[in-house]
Write a protein that holds these residues in place. Structure first.
Motif, PDB file in Angstrom:
ATOM      1  N   GLY A 158       0.813  -1.204   0.000  1.00 64.34           N
ATOM      2  CA  GLY A 158       0.000   0.000   0.000  1.00 64.34           C
ATOM      3  C   GLY A 158       0.843   1.248   0.000  1.00 64.34           C
ATOM      4  O   GLY A 158       2.079   1.188   0.013  1.00 64.34           O
ATOM      5  N   SER A 159       0.172   2.373   0.011  1.00 69.97           N
ATOM      6  CA  SER A 159       0.840   3.668  -0.014  1.00 69.97           C
ATOM      7  C   SER A 159       1.659   3.894   1.252  1.00 69.97           C
ATOM      8  O   SER A 159       1.291   3.455   2.344  1.00 69.97           O
ATOM      9  CB  SER A 159      -0.200   4.779  -0.150  1.00 69.97           C
ATOM     10  N   SER A 160       2.759   4.616   1.096  1.00 73.99           N
ATOM     11  CA  SER A 160       3.593   4.970   2.248  1.00 73.99           C
ATOM     12  C   SER A 160       2.863   5.878   3.217  1.00 73.99           C
ATOM     13  O   SER A 160       3.308   6.080   4.351  1.00 73.99           O
ATOM     14  CB  SER A 160       4.874   5.651   1.766  1.00 73.99           C
ATOM     15  N   ILE A 161       1.731   6.457   2.785  1.00 75.07           N
ATOM     16  CA  ILE A 161       0.977   7.358   3.662  1.00 75.07           C
ATOM     17  C   ILE A 161       0.329   6.595   4.815  1.00 75.07           C
ATOM     18  O   ILE A 161       0.068   7.160   5.878  1.00 75.07           O
ATOM     19  CB  ILE A 161      -0.125   8.097   2.861  1.00 75.07           C
ATOM     20  N   ASP A 177      -4.685   9.593  -3.271  1.00 74.61           N
ATOM     21  CA  ASP A 177      -4.254   8.912  -2.048  1.00 74.61           C
ATOM     22  C   ASP A 177      -4.538   9.736  -0.790  1.00 74.61           C
ATOM     23  O   ASP A 177      -5.117   9.228   0.181  1.00 74.61           O
ATOM     24  CB  ASP A 177      -2.763   8.575  -2.124  1.00 74.61           C
ATOM     25  N   LEU A 178      -4.103  10.989  -0.781  1.00 80.78           N
ATOM     26  CA  LEU A 178      -4.291  11.815   0.413  1.00 80.78           C
ATOM     27  C   LEU A 178      -5.761  12.015   0.774  1.00 80.78           C
ATOM     28  O   LEU A 178      -6.142  11.843   1.938  1.00 80.78           O
ATOM     29  CB  LEU A 178      -3.598  13.163   0.245  1.00 80.78           C
ATOM     30  N   PRO A 179      -6.631  12.370  -0.184  1.00 77.34           N
ATOM     31  CA  PRO A 179      -8.046  12.519   0.179  1.00 77.34           C
ATOM     32  C   PRO A 179      -8.666  11.219   0.678  1.00 77.34           C
ATOM     33  O   PRO A 179      -9.481  11.238   1.602  1.00 77.34           O
ATOM     34  CB  PRO A 179      -8.700  12.967  -1.143  1.00 77.34           C
ATOM     35  N   HIS A 180      -8.276  10.092   0.081  1.00 80.04           N
ATOM     36  CA  HIS A 180      -8.873   8.815   0.459  1.00 80.04           C
ATOM     37  C   HIS A 180      -8.396   8.348   1.834  1.00 80.04           C
ATOM     38  O   HIS A 180      -9.186   7.859   2.652  1.00 80.04           O
ATOM     39  CB  HIS A 180      -8.547   7.757  -0.595  1.00 80.04           C
ATOM     40  N   ILE A 181      -7.108   8.485   2.083  1.00 83.33           N
ATOM     41  CA  ILE A 181      -6.531   7.943   3.320  1.00 83.33           C
ATOM     42  C   ILE A 181      -6.689   8.914   4.483  1.00 83.33           C
ATOM     43  O   ILE A 181      -7.001   8.515   5.606  1.00 83.33           O
ATOM     44  CB  ILE A 181      -5.038   7.591   3.115  1.00 83.33           C
ATOM     45  N   ASN A 182      -6.462  10.199   4.230  1.00 82.51           N
ATOM     46  CA  ASN A 182      -6.496  11.191   5.307  1.00 82.51           C
ATOM     47  C   ASN A 182      -7.764  12.044   5.308  1.00 82.51           C
ATOM     48  O   ASN A 182      -7.873  12.984   6.079  1.00 82.51           O
ATOM     49  CB  ASN A 182      -5.262  12.091   5.239  1.00 82.51           C
ATOM     50  N   HIS A 183      -8.686  11.712   4.407  1.00 80.28           N
ATOM     51  CA  HIS A 183      -9.992  12.386   4.357  1.00 80.28           C
ATOM     52  C   HIS A 183      -9.849  13.900   4.200  1.00 80.28           C
ATOM     53  O   HIS A 183     -10.540  14.678   4.856  1.00 80.28           O
ATOM     54  CB  HIS A 183     -10.815  12.052   5.607  1.00 80.28           C
ATOM     55  N   ILE A 184      -8.911  14.305   3.334  1.00 80.22           N
ATOM     56  CA  ILE A 184      -8.739  15.718   3.035  1.00 80.22           C
ATOM     57  C   ILE A 184      -9.800  16.130   2.022  1.00 80.22           C
ATOM     58  O   ILE A 184     -10.011  15.449   1.019  1.00 80.22           O
ATOM     59  CB  ILE A 184      -7.338  15.988   2.459  1.00 80.22           C
ATOM     60  N   ASP A 185     -10.446  17.250   2.277  1.00 81.54           N
ATOM     61  CA  ASP A 185     -11.452  17.753   1.352  1.00 81.54           C
ATOM     62  C   ASP A 185     -10.798  18.088   0.018  1.00 81.54           C
ATOM     63  O   ASP A 185      -9.712  18.673  -0.034  1.00 81.54           O
ATOM     64  CB  ASP A 185     -12.130  19.005   1.926  1.00 81.54           C
ATOM     65  N   ILE A 186     -11.467  17.718  -1.055  1.00 88.36           N
ATOM     66  CA  ILE A 186     -10.906  17.903  -2.388  1.00 88.36           C
ATOM     67  C   ILE A 186     -10.603  19.367  -2.679  1.00 88.36           C
ATOM     68  O   ILE A 186      -9.709  19.691  -3.474  1.00 88.36           O
ATOM     69  CB  ILE A 186     -11.870  17.322  -3.452  1.00 88.36           C
ATOM     70  N   ASP A 231      -0.159  19.834   9.575  1.00 86.74           N
ATOM     71  CA  ASP A 231      -0.763  18.569   9.145  1.00 86.74           C
ATOM     72  C   ASP A 231      -0.332  18.216   7.727  1.00 86.74           C
ATOM     73  O   ASP A 231       0.062  17.079   7.449  1.00 86.74           O
ATOM     74  CB  ASP A 231      -2.295  18.656   9.200  1.00 86.74           C
ATOM     75  N   TYR A 232      -0.402  19.195   6.833  1.00 85.24           N
ATOM     76  CA  TYR A 232      -0.105  18.923   5.427  1.00 85.24           C
ATOM     77  C   TYR A 232       1.365  18.594   5.211  1.00 85.24           C
ATOM     78  O   TYR A 232       1.706  17.761   4.372  1.00 85.24           O
ATOM     79  CB  TYR A 232      -0.525  20.111   4.557  1.00 85.24           C
ATOM     80  N   LEU A 233       2.243  19.248   5.955  1.00 87.56           N
ATOM     81  CA  LEU A 233       3.662  18.917   5.862  1.00 87.56           C
ATOM     82  C   LEU A 233       3.899  17.470   6.307  1.00 87.56           C
ATOM     83  O   LEU A 233       4.694  16.743   5.696  1.00 87.56           O
ATOM     84  CB  LEU A 233       4.502  19.871   6.712  1.00 87.56           C
ATOM     85  N   GLU A 234       3.206  17.065   7.353  1.00 87.68           N
ATOM     86  CA  GLU A 234       3.330  15.675   7.807  1.00 87.68           C
ATOM     87  C   GLU A 234       2.806  14.705   6.750  1.00 87.68           C
ATOM     88  O   GLU A 234       3.426  13.678   6.471  1.00 87.68           O
ATOM     89  CB  GLU A 234       2.567  15.472   9.117  1.00 87.68           C
ATOM     90  N   TYR A 235       1.654  15.026   6.156  1.00 85.45           N
ATOM     91  CA  TYR A 235       1.092  14.157   5.120  1.00 85.45           C
ATOM     92  C   TYR A 235       2.039  14.039   3.928  1.00 85.45           C
ATOM     93  O   TYR A 235       2.244  12.940   3.392  1.00 85.45           O
ATOM     94  CB  TYR A 235      -0.253  14.702   4.622  1.00 85.45           C
ATOM     95  N   LEU A 236       2.611  15.167   3.501  1.00 80.68           N
ATOM     96  CA  LEU A 236       3.519  15.158   2.357  1.00 80.68           C
ATOM     97  C   LEU A 236       4.782  14.359   2.650  1.00 80.68           C
ATOM     98  O   LEU A 236       5.334  13.700   1.775  1.00 80.68           O
ATOM     99  CB  LEU A 236       3.884  16.588   1.954  1.00 80.68           C
ATOM    100  N   GLU A 237       5.223  14.415   3.903  1.00 83.16           N
ATOM    101  CA  GLU A 237       6.413  13.629   4.252  1.00 83.16           C
ATOM    102  C   GLU A 237       6.095  12.139   4.289  1.00 83.16           C
ATOM    103  O   GLU A 237       6.869  11.316   3.798  1.00 83.16           O
ATOM    104  CB  GLU A 237       6.992  14.085   5.589  1.00 83.16           C
ATOM    105  N   ARG A 238       4.959  11.777   4.865  1.00 85.50           N
ATOM    106  CA  ARG A 238       4.576  10.364   4.891  1.00 85.50           C
ATOM    107  C   ARG A 238       4.338   9.829   3.487  1.00 85.50           C
ATOM    108  O   ARG A 238       4.548   8.651   3.216  1.00 85.50           O
ATOM    109  CB  ARG A 238       3.321  10.185   5.745  1.00 85.50           C
ATOM    110  N   ALA A 239       3.907  10.710   2.576  1.00 85.48           N
ATOM    111  CA  ALA A 239       3.702  10.314   1.181  1.00 85.48           C
ATOM    112  C   ALA A 239       5.017  10.244   0.406  1.00 85.48           C
ATOM    113  O   ALA A 239       5.012   9.934  -0.781  1.00 85.48           O
ATOM    114  CB  ALA A 239       2.753  11.295   0.496  1.00 85.48           C
TER     115      ALA A 239
END
Length: 406
Positions: free
Chosen positions: A124-127, A226-235, A274-282
């Motif tokens: 799966g995704s690194s996220i 990936d980010l919207p699906h896994i972290n439920h970020i609004d499109i 939050d977004y910096l963390e998401y981008l790093e995990r991705a």
């Protein structure tokens, strides 16, 4: 459930799968475990590794099956019930790709582990943060992370030359011997320059002309899917994320000011973190914290880099040389040491004297061939990682050689 169709699809995939070249992680995975997770960024070869294992050990059997959960058929069935049916019909190992595309996937993997004898390998995704799954999957599955190509792997993949990998400690001790031996077979500086622009992803073999475009497409898929699906970020936030990423890529070396980032991107300060963390995990960016604040989870990063230099080249043609050197060094150190289990991530910090503290022990200054020891002369276990030299001397080590650690 019709397994025959899935086996026919697998046969076609195996026919296209070569066993000649394997990623570094292939031999490090304990494939005999009952539940294995392989996480990583898109395009690094997770699917290929699973197919290689099936081809190497199960090519003439129907006891191992590869399925991708973005297949419409797999979306329409219960993963647990499918695994149970497969086991009842002789299945021994189920390889499940793209688990992040499947709702409540972790509960299904847990139930397979608890209720069946079937082994399962999932990717799966690194996220994904396995430790936060509701089913407490982290106690049942051993998780491996596949990183981008090292410089050494790039040379092997392109049939330039096959070299052994070296530990960080051995590079520090024997770098002169290693560099001399490698330089007998290749021109490391020429290939290193190419690697920084085109060497991080296996799809360099497919089409060099479209290579950077594929990186952009990969980043768009991470941000838009990936980010919207896994972290439920609004499109609606995706455009802001793209603006943030472009800001990070074009302002180098980037020393983050959270307030300025928030104003420039119209993202709230808490969301910036939050977004910096998401981008790093991705695996899109790398952040470095200072040693002084390193154990404070809420401390802002001292420096931000693209996760690898190929991403920088894909986003902008104006690459800062110094920042690119540091980005490569950070990338290879983090990747090489990622397999070591640590209570606290102390792989690499920024420090006041020198550029980086590695493994809580070694201080490094990264720079061009005219860089001297003046900033780190009184520091124990200090080294220079120097670009544009083939062979070093003393504590002066060629920067490219840090690409041989995995």
């Amino acid at each position: 459930m019709n397994l025959q169709i899935l086996f026919e699809e697998q046969t076609k995939l195996l026919h296209k799968t070569s066993l000649e070249k394997k990623r570094y992680l292939y031999t490090k995975i304990n494939w005999s475990l009952k539940s294995i997770g392989i996480l990583g960024q898109r395009g690094l070869g997770k699917t290929t590794m699973m197919l290689q294992y099936i081809k190497e050990y199960f090519s003439d059997k129907n006891s191992a099956l590869y399925v991708s959960l973005d297949n419409p058929y797999m979306q329409s069935v219960s993963l647990f019930e499918f695994a149970k049916f497969f086991e009842q019909h002789g299945g021994e190992v189920l390889f499940v790709d793209e688990v992040h595309k499947y709702e409540n996937w972790s509960t299904h993997i847990k139930n397979i582990y608890d209720a069946l004898e079937l082994k399962v390998v999932f990717s799966g995704s690194s996220i994904l943060q396995i430790s936060q799954q509701n089913s407490d999957l982290s106690r049942r599955s051993i998780i491996y992370t596949l990183e981008n190509l090292s410089f050494r792997e790039y040379l092997e993949l392109l049939d330039i030359y096959k070299f052994d990998s070296f530990s960080l400690e051995d590079i520090l001790k024997y770098h002169i011997t290693y560099a001399q031996n490698i330089s007998k077979h290749i021109k490391p500086l020429m290939h290193f320059k190419e690697y920084l622009e085109f060497g991080a992803y296996p799809f360099i073999l497919e089409d060099k002309e479209a290579y950077h475009q594929k990186i952009i497409q990969m980043i768009n898929l991470i941000l838009e899917t990936d980010l919207p699906h896994i972290n439920h970020i609004d499109i609606s936030q995706i455009a802001k994320l793209k603006k943030l990423l472009y800001l990070l890529a074009t302002n180098v070396p980037f020393i983050p000011n959270i307030t300025d980032i928030a104003k420039a991107t119209n993202i709230s300060r808490p969301k910036v973190y939050d977004y910096l963390e998401y981008l790093e995990r991705a695996k899109v960016i790398n952040s470095i914290k200072s040693k002084e604040k390193g154990y404070n989870i809420m401390a802002k990063p001292e420096k931000l880099f693209m996760q690898n230099t190929n991403i920088s080249y894909a986003i902008t043609a104006n690459i800062d040389t110094g920042s690119g050197r540091e980005a490569f060094f950070v990338n290879q150190i983090k990747n090489a040491l990622s397999s070591q289990t640590r209570l606290i991530d102390d792989r690499i910090f920024s420090v006041k004297k020198g550029d980086f503290l590695v493994d809580d022990k070694y201080t490094f200054e990264v720079g061009g061939k005219n860089k001297d020891f003046s900033q780190i002369k009184d520091i124990e276990n200090s080294y220079l990682a120097i670009d544009d030299i083939e062979v070093g001397y003393g504590a002066k080590i060629p920067l490219w050689l840090f690409g041989f650690m995995y």
